[in-house]
Scaffold this active site. Structure first.
Site, PDB file in Angstrom:
ATOM      1  N   HIS A   1     108.047 121.778  10.250  1.00 12.13           N
ATOM      2  CA  HIS A   1     107.827 122.856  11.204  1.00 12.13           C
ATOM      3  C   HIS A   1     106.539 122.551  11.969  1.00 12.13           C
ATOM      4  O   HIS A   1     105.584 122.029  11.393  1.00 12.13           O
ATOM      5  CB  HIS A   1     107.721 124.190  10.464  1.00 12.13           C
ATOM      6  CG  HIS A   1     107.464 125.318  11.408  1.00 12.13           C
ATOM      7  ND1 HIS A   1     108.288 125.564  12.474  1.00 12.13           N
ATOM      8  CD2 HIS A   1     106.466 126.224  11.483  1.00 12.13           C
ATOM      9  CE1 HIS A   1     107.814 126.585  13.157  1.00 12.13           C
ATOM     10  NE2 HIS A   1     106.710 126.999  12.582  1.00 12.13           N
TER      11      HIS A   1
ATOM     12  N   CYS B   1     109.961 131.178  11.046  1.00 11.18           N
ATOM     13  CA  CYS B   1     109.753 129.716  11.166  1.00 11.18           C
ATOM     14  C   CYS B   1     110.639 128.909  10.214  1.00 11.18           C
ATOM     15  O   CYS B   1     110.893 127.729  10.455  1.00 11.18           O
ATOM     16  CB  CYS B   1     108.287 129.370  10.948  1.00 11.18           C
ATOM     17  SG  CYS B   1     107.243 130.147  12.177  1.00 11.18           S
TER      18      CYS B   1
ATOM     19  N   ASN C   1     104.380 126.198  18.824  1.00 11.83           N
ATOM     20  CA  ASN C   1     105.263 126.640  17.739  1.00 11.83           C
ATOM     21  C   ASN C   1     106.437 127.394  18.362  1.00 11.83           C
ATOM     22  O   ASN C   1     106.241 128.437  18.981  1.00 11.83           O
ATOM     23  CB  ASN C   1     104.444 127.549  16.808  1.00 11.83           C
ATOM     24  CG  ASN C   1     105.237 128.058  15.619  1.00 11.83           C
ATOM     25  OD1 ASN C   1     106.456 127.907  15.555  1.00 11.83           O
ATOM     26  ND2 ASN C   1     104.548 128.673  14.677  1.00 11.83           N
TER      27      ASN C   1
HETATM   28  O1  UT7 Z   1     104.582 129.188  11.623  1.00 11.92           O
HETATM   29  C1  UT7 Z   1     103.790 130.070  10.942  1.00 11.92           C
HETATM   30  C2  UT7 Z   1     102.888 130.664  11.940  1.00 11.92           C
HETATM   31  N1  UT7 Z   1     101.502 130.468  11.863  1.00 11.92           N
HETATM   32  C3  UT7 Z   1     100.798 129.456  11.299  1.00 11.92           C
HETATM   33  O2  UT7 Z   1     101.289 128.537  10.684  1.00 11.92           O
HETATM   34  C4  UT7 Z   1      99.314 129.521  11.521  1.00 11.92           C
HETATM   35  C5  UT7 Z   1      98.527 128.697  10.577  1.00 11.92           C
HETATM   36  N2  UT7 Z   1      97.106 128.784  10.905  1.00 11.92           N
HETATM   37  C6  UT7 Z   1      96.556 128.149  11.945  1.00 11.92           C
HETATM   38  O3  UT7 Z   1      97.240 127.439  12.672  1.00 11.92           O
HETATM   39  C7  UT7 Z   1      95.072 128.309  12.183  1.00 11.92           C
HETATM   40  O4  UT7 Z   1      94.514 129.098  11.158  1.00 11.92           O
HETATM   41  C8  UT7 Z   1      94.737 128.920  13.560  1.00 11.92           C
HETATM   42  C9  UT7 Z   1      95.036 127.899  14.661  1.00 11.92           C
HETATM   43  C10 UT7 Z   1      95.539 130.189  13.809  1.00 11.92           C
HETATM   44  C11 UT7 Z   1      93.257 129.283  13.646  1.00 11.92           C
HETATM   45  O5  UT7 Z   1      92.436 128.153  13.365  1.00 11.92           O
HETATM   46  P1  UT7 Z   1      91.226 128.256  12.333  1.00 11.92           P
HETATM   47  O6  UT7 Z   1      90.577 126.958  12.338  1.00 11.92           O
HETATM   48  O7  UT7 Z   1      91.796 128.753  11.023  1.00 11.92           O
HETATM   49  O8  UT7 Z   1      90.290 129.323  13.000  1.00 11.92           O
HETATM   50  P2  UT7 Z   1      89.829 130.776  12.501  1.00 11.92           P
HETATM   51  O9  UT7 Z   1      90.946 131.741  12.530  1.00 11.92           O
HETATM   52  O10 UT7 Z   1      89.061 130.623  11.238  1.00 11.92           O
HETATM   53  O11 UT7 Z   1      88.806 131.150  13.659  1.00 11.92           O
HETATM   54  C12 UT7 Z   1      87.609 130.395  13.917  1.00 11.92           C
HETATM   55  C13 UT7 Z   1      86.941 130.969  15.157  1.00 11.92           C
HETATM   56  C14 UT7 Z   1      86.818 132.491  15.133  1.00 11.92           C
HETATM   57  O12 UT7 Z   1      85.605 132.844  15.761  1.00 11.92           O
HETATM   58  P3  UT7 Z   1      84.308 133.206  14.860  1.00 11.92           P
HETATM   59  O13 UT7 Z   1      84.715 134.361  13.996  1.00 11.92           O
HETATM   60  O14 UT7 Z   1      84.018 131.942  14.066  1.00 11.92           O
HETATM   61  O15 UT7 Z   1      83.290 133.527  15.890  1.00 11.92           O
HETATM   62  C15 UT7 Z   1      87.960 132.931  16.016  1.00 11.92           C
HETATM   63  O16 UT7 Z   1      87.709 134.193  16.640  1.00 11.92           O
HETATM   64  O17 UT7 Z   1      87.737 130.657  16.314  1.00 11.92           O
HETATM   65  C16 UT7 Z   1      87.944 131.840  17.062  1.00 11.92           C
HETATM   66  N3  UT7 Z   1      89.212 131.730  17.781  1.00 11.92           N
HETATM   67  C17 UT7 Z   1      89.330 131.177  19.003  1.00 11.92           C
HETATM   68  N4  UT7 Z   1      88.394 130.677  19.837  1.00 11.92           N
HETATM   69  C18 UT7 Z   1      88.837 130.176  21.004  1.00 11.92           C
HETATM   70  C19 UT7 Z   1      90.462 132.098  17.350  1.00 11.92           C
HETATM   71  N5  UT7 Z   1      91.357 131.808  18.298  1.00 11.92           N
HETATM   72  C20 UT7 Z   1      90.690 131.228  19.323  1.00 11.92           C
HETATM   73  C21 UT7 Z   1      91.081 130.704  20.568  1.00 11.92           C
HETATM   74  N6  UT7 Z   1      90.122 130.195  21.376  1.00 11.92           N
HETATM   75  N7  UT7 Z   1      92.371 130.666  20.981  1.00 11.92           N
END
Ligand code: UT7
Length: 356
Positions: A283, A115, A313
């Site tokens: 980014h 990235c 992204n």
């Molecule tokens: O360029 C560098 C690349 N990456 C990044 O910059 C990523 C940076 N991080 C993020 O963008 C966020 O952390 C994410 C978008 C990846 C995730 O969002 P979050 O608010 O941090 O969610 P989380 O990982 O804490 O997950 C919360 C819940 C989980 O379920 P439980 O354990 O609470 O039951 C996940 O399993 O959301 C669930 N979940 C989803 N639910 C529906 C994760 N992905 C999805 C999805 N649809 N696509």
């Protein structure tokens, strides 16, 4: 003698025509449009047709950038390409871009800082021009994320609505394992052409870039590399070791602190404050990250640009794609001061300053 600067001569992009909305993902995994929009700000993303590699998009973006600069491919004397999804394990895409543009043999360099790839590329361009090694440099950022997604051919057909489905429970469960990852990424390329000009205050002014392998494990692909023998195997694929591991929350926390920190430090290094900045191009990994970074820097909406809702992204393509749109919206006229900032796998992060 006055040193030359790398002055932006042109910018261009290539985005595939196929736009896929969030609802399509709900057909093949447990997710919703609401979750994706709320957590990331993404509404849709573009995907190439199967078989279209990063070089194809890179060549198209380069052509557009050359046309914008009013230059011919033959005038370029150095090519730098940033990608984390090259067409092949090797070579990289730089020579494919050179050949695709019909350029005579010339130095063609691949870099892969994910990235942060385009930001690192800008520093390379700056160094090449200032040192006198090159005078007309083409910088390309291109990525085809759809190739990395662990979806079967049938899942793609259902996702794209070519097959009414439904998938069997096991396949849906497999796809859902990667829902935190797959919904975030899209395919695109962006390119910039730089021209050496005598010092006039314009051009790439400087960069503050960092790398720290201590954070490797929050975002990386465990398999399909030389740390394995063979580098890829059916067992690795079955264990999903060829799919990126991403600890989203951890990456999120680092991004919201380090992107603003690098931007502020770089501006200060050049004797500027945030008030001097006309545009911050961040980014586009998550709209929430960028809203937090904007708030931390106290920048008004007019000085930032977001396009994550349309593209997701796109890794190395994100900075030029976002800049291209911001410039078209009148946010980066000639003479404006623009900062680019990014953070991604490696960990690599930092900021670059450009006087348009
Ligand atoms: O360029 C560098 C690349 N990456 C990044 O910059 C990523 C940076 N991080 C993020 O963008 C966020 O952390 C994410 C978008 C990846 C995730 O969002 P979050 O608010 O941090 O969610 P989380 O990982 O804490 O997950 C919360 C819940 C989980 O379920 P439980 O354990 O609470 O039951 C996940 O399993 O959301 C669930 N979940 C989803 N639910 C529906 C994760 N992905 C999805 C999805 N649809 N696509």
């Amino acid at each position: 003698m006055t040193a030359s600067r790398a002055v932006l001569a042109g910018c261009g992009v290539s985005v595939p025509p196929l736009s896929v909305d969030n609802a399509a993902f709900a057909r093949v995994m447990d997710t919703t449009d609401e979750w994706i929009r709320e957590r990331s700000g993404i509404a849709r993303r573009r995907f190439v047709e199967p078989g279209v590699g990063s070089s194809v998009l890179g060549i198209e973006a380069a052509r557009a950038a050359l046309a914008d600069a009013g230059m011919e491919a033959g005038e370029i004397d150095y090519v730098v390409c940033a990608t984390m999804t090259p067409d092949h394990y090797f070579p990289g895409v730089a020579t494919l871009v050179q050949q695709g543009l019909g350029m005579a043999p010339l130095p063609a360099l691949d870099i892969r800082q994910q990235c942060a790839g385009f930001a690192y590329g800008l520093q390379v361009v700056d160094a090449l021009v200032r040192s006198g090694v090159a005078r007309h440099v083409l910088l390309v950022g291109t990525d085809v994320h759809s190739s990395l997604m662990p979806l079967s051919a049938r899942s793609w057909e259902v996702l794209l609505g070519h097959d009414a489905g439904p998938l069997d429970a096991a396949e849906r469960e497999w796809n859902s394992r990667f829902r935190h990852l797959v919904v975030l990424f899209g395919d695109a390329a962006g390119a910039m052409v730089f021209r050496a000009e005598e010092e006039s205050g314009r051009g790439i002014l400087g960069a503050a870039l960092y790398g720290d392998g201590g954070h490797k494990e929050i975002l990386y692909v465990p398999g399909a590399g030389s740390a394995r023998r063979p580098f890829v195997s059916p067992e690795q694929i079955a264990a999903a070791e060829t799919v990126p591991v991403m600890h989203g929350r951890h990456v999120f926390k680092l991004a919201v602190t380090r992107m603003p920190e690098a931007t502020r430090d770089l501006l200060a290094r050049h004797g500027y404050g945030l008030d001097d900045l006309d545009l911050l191009v961040m980014h586009q990994a998550n709209l929430r990250i960028n809203e937090a970074a904007q708030k931390a820097l106290g920048l008004p909406d007019a000085k930032v640009h977001h396009n994550i809702h349309d593209y997701g992204n796109t890794t190395s393509a994100t900075l030029p794609l976002c800049f291209h749109e911001a410039r078209a919206a009148g946010k980066a006229p000639a003479g404006s001061l623009v900062a680019f900032t990014a953070l991604g796998a490696g960990l690599h992060w930092g900021a670059v300053l450009l006087r348009v």
